[in-house]
Design an enzyme around this catalytic site. Structure first.
Site: not given
Length: 463
Positions: A198, A383, A388, A200, A381, A205
Site C-alpha cells: 500500500h 492519512k 502537540d 506510495k 483519502h 536520482d
C-alpha cells in the site's frame, strides 16, 4: 430492497473472509508496556548526512533548540519511539507539504523530467486513464532518454488497470514488478493474496523523494475544496496529502523500495547510482517508519505512543478508520484528561463498508470528548496527523486493521514546530470544509445506519 442487497453483498464478502481465516488471525501488540521498559540511559539517535550519529549530548541539545518554547518532553517521546520502531531520527532535510492531486502530480512530474540516472516508483494503484496515461508517457520518454525506470505496482490495487497498459510500459523498456500477483500461478510457493503493498514512494536520482497517500489515478486530476477560492463543487477531485523530501532521509525511502523489490525475488535492478552522497539541505529532523505484515508493527507503535504521550492536542485526518481497542483507549483517555482531540473523517467515501465500520466507534469517541468532523463534497483519502504541534506524520497508513496487520506501509514523521504549524493550518482547513458530528445529532441517526454500522463492524479485521 437496498438493505437486502447490502446484506447479500456482505455474505459474499464473508465467504472471502472465511477463506482467509483458515490461517490464524494476527493481533496487534501491547504498547503500554513500552514506557516502563525505557531505561534512564536510553536516548534517541540522530543521524547526520554522512550516516554518523550525534552524541547523546548533541542530540538532546538539538532537540531542545527545536522546541525552545514548548513545554513538552520531546527527548522522552523520541527515545520511546526509537526503542519501539528501531528507526533513528535523520537531520538535515527539507520538507514540502503537497495538498491534493494537481499540486502533487505537478511536483512529481517536474522531478521526473529532471531525472538523469533513475526513477523508482512504488504505488498501490497505477491507473490507465487520464493522469495515469500521462504519467506512463513521461516514464517511457525518460526510459528512452537513458534514465532507468523501475516500477512496483500492487496487483490488487491495480486490478482494474488493463494488461495492455502495463505491456506498453514493458515494451517501452520500463522495468515492472507486480507485487503479490493475484494469479497464484505467478507465485505459487509464496502466494499471499491478503498481503498488499500500500506504499506510495517516488525517488528520483536518489536525491529527491515523495511519499504520502496519493496513487497514480485520474481521481487526482482536479483539486478538492482545500484552499480553493471557488466554492464550486463541480468536478472535484479527491482530498489527499503528499510530501516532498530532500536531504539524507531520501536514502531511507530508497532502501525501502529496494527491500520491496528484493522481497519479491525478482531479477536484480539495473546498476545505477541509487545512493549518491546526500548533503544537508534543510533543518528538518525526520523519522522514516515502514511496516510489513511480518514485521514489528512499527507504524502502529509510533501512532499509539504519540497519542499516549500527547500533552496538548491530537489532530488527525484519516480516510479509513477501523481501529483496535488500544487506539480507541489512547484517543478517549487523551480527551478525558483535557486534551484537544479532533478527528476529520470522510463524509463521502469510495469504501462504504469501511466508512460504516468507522462510524460504529463514534458514540464511544463522542462520549469521551473527542470531536469528530466529516469532510464534505470530496472523497477524503489523506492519512495525516499532528500532535502537540510538533509531532507530524504524512504517509500511506490508514488507521485500520488492514494497514496495521496486512499491508506494507510507510510514514514520514517530522519533529518540528514550523512544519507542525503548516500541518495544523492544513488540518484547520479540512475542519472548515467539514460538518461537525455532535452527540445529539449522532443519536438521532436512523436505524438503517445503525444496522449498517453493526454489520460492517463484524468484518473489521478484514476491512
Amino acid at each position: 430492497m437496498r438493505h437486502f442487497l447490502y446484506v447479500r453483498a456482505l455474505i459474499k464478502f464473508s465467504l472471502v473472509a472465511l477463506c482467509f481465516s483458515l490461517s490464524a488471525c494476527a493481533s496487534l501488540p501491547e504498547v503500554r508496556y513500552l514506557k516502563t521498559s525505557l531505561q534512564p540511559q536510553d536516548s534517541a539517535t540522530i543521524q547526520t548526512a554522512s550516516g554518523t550519529a550525534l552524541s547523546k549530548q548533541k542530540t538532546e541539545s538539538l532537540l531542545a533548540q527545536k522546541l525552545r518554547s514548548a513545554k513538552i518532553d520531546l527527548p522522552e517521546l523520541v527515545a520511546l519511539e526509537e526503542a519501539a520502531t528501531g528507526s533513528p531520527l535523520i537531520a538535515g532535510n527539507k520538507l514540502t507539504l503537497l495538498n491534493d492531486g494537481p499540486q502533487t502530480m505537478s511536483a512529481m512530474m517536474t522531478a521526473i523530467k529532471t531525472a538523469k540516472d533513475h526513477v523508482n516508483l512504488e504505488t498501490y494503484i497505477f491507473g490507465d486513464e487520464g493522469l495515469g496515461e500521462e504519467f506512463a508517457d513521461l516514464l517511457i520518454q525518460k526510459q528512452r532518454e537513458g534514465v532507468q525506470i523501475n516500477v512496483i505496482y500492487d496487483s490488487i490495487g491495480s486490478i482494474k488497470t488493463k494488461p495492455e497498459f502495463f505491456q506498453r510500459l514493458r515494451d517501452g523498456g520500463v522495468n515492472l514488478l507486480e507485487y503479490n500477483p493475484v494469479n497464484p500461478f505467478k507465485r505459487m510457493i509464496s502466494w499471499r493474496l491478503n498481503n498488499r503493498d500500500h506504499r506510495k514512494i517516488l525517488i528520483v536520482d536518489g536525491m529527491i523523494a515523495f511519499t504520502g497517500g496519493i496513487n497514480i489515478t485520474d481521481d487526482y486530476s482536479s483539486s478538492s475544496l482545500f484552499r480553493s477560492r471557488s466554492r464550486s463543487r463541480s468536478n472535484l477531485g479527491w482530498r489527499d496529502t503528499h510530501i516532498q523530501v530532500e536531504g539524507p532521509a531520501v536514502a531511507s525511502l530508497q532502501w525501502l523500495f529496494m527491500q520491496t523489490w528484493v522481497s519479491q525475488k525478482t531479477d536484480d535492478l539495473a546498476a545505477r547510482k541509487y545512493f549518491p552522497p546526500l548533503k544537508p539541505v534543510g533543518d528538518k529532523i525526520v523519522r522514516v517508519i515502514a511496516s510489513t505484515p511480518d514485521g514489528d508493527y512499527e507504524i502502529y507503535k509510533a501512532y499509539i505512543l504519540a497519542m499516549q504521550e500527547a500533552k496538548l492536542s491530537i489532530h488527525i485526518t484519516n480516510s479509513y478508520f477501523v481501529p483496535d481497542a488500544q487506539m480507541i483507549e489512547a484517543l478517549t483517555k487523551a480527551a478525558q484528561r483535557g486534551l484537544d482531540v479532533k478527528i476529520v473523517f470522510p463524509g463521502v467515501s469510495d469504501a462504504g463498508l469501511v466508512m460504516h465500520a468507522g462510524r460504529s466507534f463514534y458514540s464511544q469517541l463522542l462520549t469521551s470528548g473527542v470531536r469528530i468532523f466529516e469532510l464534505q463534497a470530496s472523497v477524503l483519502h489523506a492519512k495525516t496527523a499532528v500532535i502537540d504541534g510538533y509531532w507530524s506524520t504524512v504517509g500511506s497508513t490508514n488507521l485500520d486493521m488492514r494497514s496495521f496487520l496486512h499491508n506494507s506501509e510507510v510514514n514520514l514523521i517530522a519533529l518540528d514546530q514550523g512544519f507542525g504549524s503548516i500541518m495544523e493550518n492544513a488540518f484547520n482547513e479540512d475542519v472548515k470544509n467539514s460538518i461537525e458530528v455532535t452527540s445529539e445529532k449522532w443519536e438521532q441517526r436512523p436505524f438503517s445506519d445503525r444496522l449498517h454500522e453493526w454489520i460492517a463492524r463484524r468484518f473489521e479485521y478484514w476491512l
